[in-house]
Design a protein around this motif. Sequence first.
Motif, short mmCIF file in Angstrom:
data_model
loop_
_atom_site.label_atom_id
_atom_site.label_comp_id
_atom_site.label_asym_id
_atom_site.label_seq_id
_atom_site.Cartn_x
_atom_site.Cartn_y
_atom_site.Cartn_z
N ILE A 276 0.84 -1.20 0.00
CA ILE A 276 0.00 0.00 0.00
C ILE A 276 0.88 1.25 0.00
N PRO A 277 0.54 2.25 -0.82
CA PRO A 277 1.38 3.45 -0.90
C PRO A 277 1.11 4.41 0.24
N ASP A 278 1.99 5.39 0.36
CA ASP A 278 1.77 6.49 1.30
C ASP A 278 0.87 7.56 0.69
N LEU A 279 1.02 7.77 -0.60
CA LEU A 279 0.18 8.69 -1.36
C LEU A 279 -0.14 8.03 -2.70
N GLN A 280 -1.36 8.22 -3.17
CA GLN A 280 -1.77 7.61 -4.44
C GLN A 280 -2.60 8.60 -5.24
N THR A 281 -2.24 8.78 -6.49
CA THR A 281 -3.00 9.67 -7.37
C THR A 281 -3.94 8.85 -8.24
N ILE A 282 -5.15 9.39 -8.47
CA ILE A 282 -6.14 8.75 -9.32
C ILE A 282 -6.75 9.79 -10.24
N GLY A 283 -7.27 9.35 -11.36
CA GLY A 283 -7.89 10.25 -12.33
C GLY A 283 -8.49 9.42 -13.45
N LYS A 284 -8.63 9.99 -14.62
CA LYS A 284 -9.10 9.30 -15.82
C LYS A 284 -10.31 8.42 -15.51
N GLY A 285 -10.12 7.13 -15.24
CA GLY A 285 -11.24 6.25 -14.93
C GLY A 285 -11.97 6.56 -13.64
N PHE A 286 -11.46 7.48 -12.86
CA PHE A 286 -12.11 7.91 -11.63
C PHE A 286 -13.49 8.47 -11.93
N GLY A 287 -13.56 9.37 -12.89
CA GLY A 287 -14.84 9.97 -13.28
C GLY A 287 -15.28 9.57 -14.67
N GLY A 288 -14.51 8.75 -15.35
CA GLY A 288 -14.90 8.20 -16.65
C GLY A 288 -15.06 9.23 -17.75
N GLY A 289 -14.55 10.45 -17.55
CA GLY A 289 -14.68 11.48 -18.56
C GLY A 289 -15.96 12.27 -18.48
N TYR A 290 -16.82 11.94 -17.53
CA TYR A 290 -18.09 12.66 -17.43
C TYR A 290 -17.94 14.02 -16.79
N ALA A 291 -16.84 14.24 -16.11
CA ALA A 291 -16.47 15.55 -15.58
C ALA A 291 -14.97 15.52 -15.33
N PRO A 292 -14.30 16.67 -15.39
CA PRO A 292 -12.87 16.71 -15.05
C PRO A 292 -12.70 16.50 -13.55
N VAL A 293 -12.14 15.35 -13.16
CA VAL A 293 -12.01 15.06 -11.73
C VAL A 293 -10.82 14.13 -11.50
N SER A 294 -10.10 14.37 -10.42
CA SER A 294 -8.95 13.56 -10.06
C SER A 294 -8.86 13.55 -8.54
#
Length: 465
Positions: A276-294
């Motif tokens: 498990i990481p200390d920090l993890q970034t997510i995006g793209k498939g997070f909101g599936g392109g339906y809104a800009p979100v990360s």
Amino acid sequence: MTQPESTLQSAILHRDTRRVPKKAIGGKGCYIFLEDGTKFLDSTGGAAVACLGHGHEEVQQAITDQLSKLSYCHSAFFGTSVSEELGQFLTESTGGQLSKLFVASSGSEVVEAGLKLARQYFLELPTPQPQRTRFISRKPSYHGTTLATLSIGGHTSRRQPFEPLFADNTSHVSPCYPYRGKYTGETDDEYVARLGEELDAEFKRLGPDTVCAFVMETVVGASLGAVPPLPNYLRTIKSIVHKHGALLILDEIMSGMGRCGTLHAWQAEGDGDDVIPDLQTIGKGFGGGYAPVSGLLIHEKIVRVLDRGSGVFRHGQTYQGHPVGCAAALAVQKIIRRDNLLENVNQMGAYLGKELTARVGGHANVGEVRGRGLFWGIEFVKDRTTKEPFEPSVGVAGLMQETGMERRFGISLYAGTGTADGVRGDHVLLAPPYTVTKEEVDLIVQKTGEVIDEVFGRLMAEGRV
């Protein structure tokens, strides 16, 4: 002076100032509809974004419902129910070990936020460590387009124009890239051990107590073309990073949120504290392109340090925790869980990999077909035996993408370059929606094979292969 035609046609600064792209006017499922009547097979989900495909009415309704309640408020003044629910959903998916979520609008933003939070963590320890100002990342890698994230990245051609503007606090080690990195006769375990020794040596060269964090993509995306880590690689890396007191930042903007068959890509490596990481970034498939979100997921140990220190993350953004972005992401993630789409990712991903290998894996100019889940890359080479890449002037990856865009093919192949050494080397990515069917996978494989045959047929006729 006559203006270039593109300037006359468009007031938008497109990716290529000399071209105006075809206009997309609609989309449904795996397809985007163009104004010229083309039904375009979006086999890459844009840039591995459209995980539910296009036109998902349930997500659209969730966005509409949120708009009718509240479209925006500033996080310096207010919170929202939808952001709280999203945070709860995401932190629970890590067993509560990553206990807080910071929500922004793009991948570059949350990588930058992660770098700053890593630095602040060491400043707010009971015994501060202000000397920790350095970061280690990997060669060919991509973490974003801001100056800081480009500096962290190891992609030569993306970095080159802006290198004079970079800070000098980043260094790079080799990626886990068996196709080009393993020695002849070397086992996977020996290769992983060697990579660990290289990282350990870099910590020692820099001075272990000067490093804030090691940053890596769990499964490498745009820079190498869907390269998953070997078994025990992540454990080996994390043990070295923590031995030297630094943090591990996993960039899962492209590979995470179900793309590789587990909600978080690191979960495929095991379920203990050692991955498990200390920090993890997510995006793209997070909101599936339906809104800009990360998002940036933050380990509880970092949260505790901030709680006992200033209590304030010294970073903020206008659209932080945007209600509409949170509503879109929450709807997408709930649908993935409710419809058990990760099972389809694994089943259709295995099928896609098998069929791609059968169709193009033996091509004289295909070096490797690789991937995990619904995230697959095809690397092209001039010579299969020596793995010699094409020169950048040939433009193989770009030709694949452009040819796929022709109406007779109508398929997206996400081009990547610099695969071999940051400058030379070509690959394409495939990343269809998690809802993809067997029939659609068959069509993706068919069209991908046709495009590859067409491109290399042309190059051969021109004497460039």
